[in-house]
Every structure is written in structure tokens, then in C-alpha cells.
Design a protein around this motif. Sequence first.
Motif, short mmCIF file in Angstrom:
data_model
loop_
_atom_site.label_atom_id
_atom_site.label_comp_id
_atom_site.label_asym_id
_atom_site.label_seq_id
_atom_site.Cartn_x
_atom_site.Cartn_y
_atom_site.Cartn_z
N GLU A 115 4.41 -5.92 -5.58
CA GLU A 115 3.54 -6.35 -6.24
C GLU A 115 2.10 -6.61 -5.19
OE1 GLU A 115 6.59 -7.68 -6.18
OE2 GLU A 115 6.93 -7.20 -8.33
N THR A 116 2.42 -6.81 -4.03
CA THR A 116 1.31 -7.29 -3.12
C THR A 116 0.58 -5.99 -2.49
OG1 THR A 116 2.74 -7.95 -1.46
CG2 THR A 116 1.69 -9.59 -3.11
N LEU A 117 1.81 -4.91 -2.12
CA LEU A 117 1.17 -3.86 -1.08
C LEU A 117 -0.11 -3.06 -1.30
CD1 LEU A 117 1.85 -2.14 1.37
CD2 LEU A 117 3.00 -0.44 -0.28
N MET A 118 -0.24 -2.60 -2.55
CA MET A 118 -1.26 -1.72 -2.82
C MET A 118 -2.76 -2.60 -2.70
SD MET A 118 -0.04 0.74 -2.34
CE MET A 118 -1.53 1.89 -2.53
N PRO A 119 -2.69 -3.83 -3.41
CA PRO A 119 -3.89 -4.60 -3.37
C PRO A 119 -4.34 -5.00 -1.96
CG PRO A 119 -2.39 -5.59 -4.92
CD PRO A 119 -1.80 -4.48 -4.52
N PHE A 120 -3.25 -5.28 -1.09
CA PHE A 120 -3.43 -5.73 0.28
C PHE A 120 -3.83 -4.53 1.01
CE2 PHE A 120 -1.87 -6.34 4.48
CZ PHE A 120 -2.45 -7.48 4.96
N LEU A 121 -3.61 -3.16 0.84
CA LEU A 121 -4.07 -2.11 1.50
C LEU A 121 -5.63 -1.85 1.06
CD1 LEU A 121 -0.93 0.28 1.40
CD2 LEU A 121 -1.78 -1.00 3.24
N ARG A 122 -5.79 -2.13 -0.04
CA ARG A 122 -7.20 -2.12 -0.54
C ARG A 122 -8.23 -2.99 0.01
NH1 ARG A 122 -4.67 -1.18 -5.92
NH2 ARG A 122 -5.07 1.27 -6.48
N MET A 123 -7.86 -4.43 0.19
CA MET A 123 -8.45 -5.12 1.17
C MET A 123 -8.60 -4.73 2.20
SD MET A 123 -7.35 -8.94 -0.65
CE MET A 123 -6.00 -8.96 0.19
N ILE A 124 -7.86 -4.48 3.01
CA ILE A 124 -7.84 -4.00 4.42
C ILE A 124 -8.86 -2.85 4.35
CG2 ILE A 124 -6.65 -2.63 6.45
CD1 ILE A 124 -4.36 -4.20 5.55
#
Length: 194
Positions: A176-185
Motif C-alpha cells: 500500500e505504501t511503496l509506490m506513493p513513497f517512491l513518488r515522494m522521493i
Amino acid sequence: RAIGGKADRLADAMRGQKKLQGCWGETVLANLLTAEGLVEGRDFDKESTLRDELGFALLGEESEKKMRPDFILHLPDNNDIVIDAKVSLSAFSDYVEAEDPEVRAGAARRNAEAVREQARRLARKGYERYLRPGRRMLDYVVMFVPNYPALQLAYNEDPSLWRDAYEHGVLITSEETLMPFLRMISIAWTHVDE
């Protein structure tokens, strides 16, 4: 019955075989990346051995083994992110199957400790110290846990788990958190470069 029997055998195999659990975690992660339109060999490398300027395989300072993260994600502007899938199903399976409250509580503690130990081992690898020439690497390694309920159980049992991992250079994510997290980075790196 045949399908149920196969499912039971698969569950038993997944519970007891760390290599099989690791392969499953890597497959879930690869599927997430490709579902986002990322292409292996262009946008990410899978199980690529890190090498020095002369092409020799780099060995971990502590383990003396080849440095081979599960995935290296390539972002624009020569930025890389290391992502390692980490799976431990034994304690979580014991938790789900337990009927006795004490056994269940013990399994919850073991599950949290398994996640914590995986984060510790990943932090000790220090992938961020092994930059490829011309590339920048995030100062943190991303630990991908493909079992959201097991991760939530670990957080409930040990609320300091995420913060402690972060302080040691490990960012814990799930499906649930991987892709949003990678986008924020990626966004943060873009703004730093401007």
C-alpha cells in the motif's frame, strides 16, 4: 479437495522455506513495479551484483558476500534507490492459527522481532555506501514487506519499529505504501536539483 491439498502444501512450504518466501516477496515487488509501467533493464535492475570501477563484484564489509540487492530502481537524473523484499511468515502464520491467547501473544512478539531483525540486517549491509560511478543513491534502503497484515501486526506490537529502522537507514514499506513513497522521493529529488 485436490485444490485445498495443494494450497495447504504451498502454505506449509511458504511457512518453512526462507528462500521460497524471499522469491515470493521479490515476485510481488516485481509485479508492483511492472504494474506501474516500469521496465526491467531500463527502470530497474533485479538482483544485480554491485561492482567497483574495475568491474569486480563488491563484497559486504560484514558478510564478505557479494552485494546483490533485490532491486535497484533507476530514477531520472542518475538517482538510484535500493529496494529489498523481506518476508517472514512463520510467526505471523502461528499468530493467525493460534487459539490460545498466550500463544497468540507470543507469536505477535516473534513477528515484530522478525521484522525488526530483517531491518537490522538490511541496515548492516550499507548498500548506500556502494555508489555506481555517476549515480546518486538514496541514503536509505527501502525494505519492502509484501504482507501488510503481518507488518501491521508488528507495528501494533512494537510501535517504535518504523522509527528505529528509519534511524538506521531503512525505510519500511508495504504494497500500500511503496509506490506513493517512491513518488515522494522522486518529487523531493526533483526539487533539490532545481
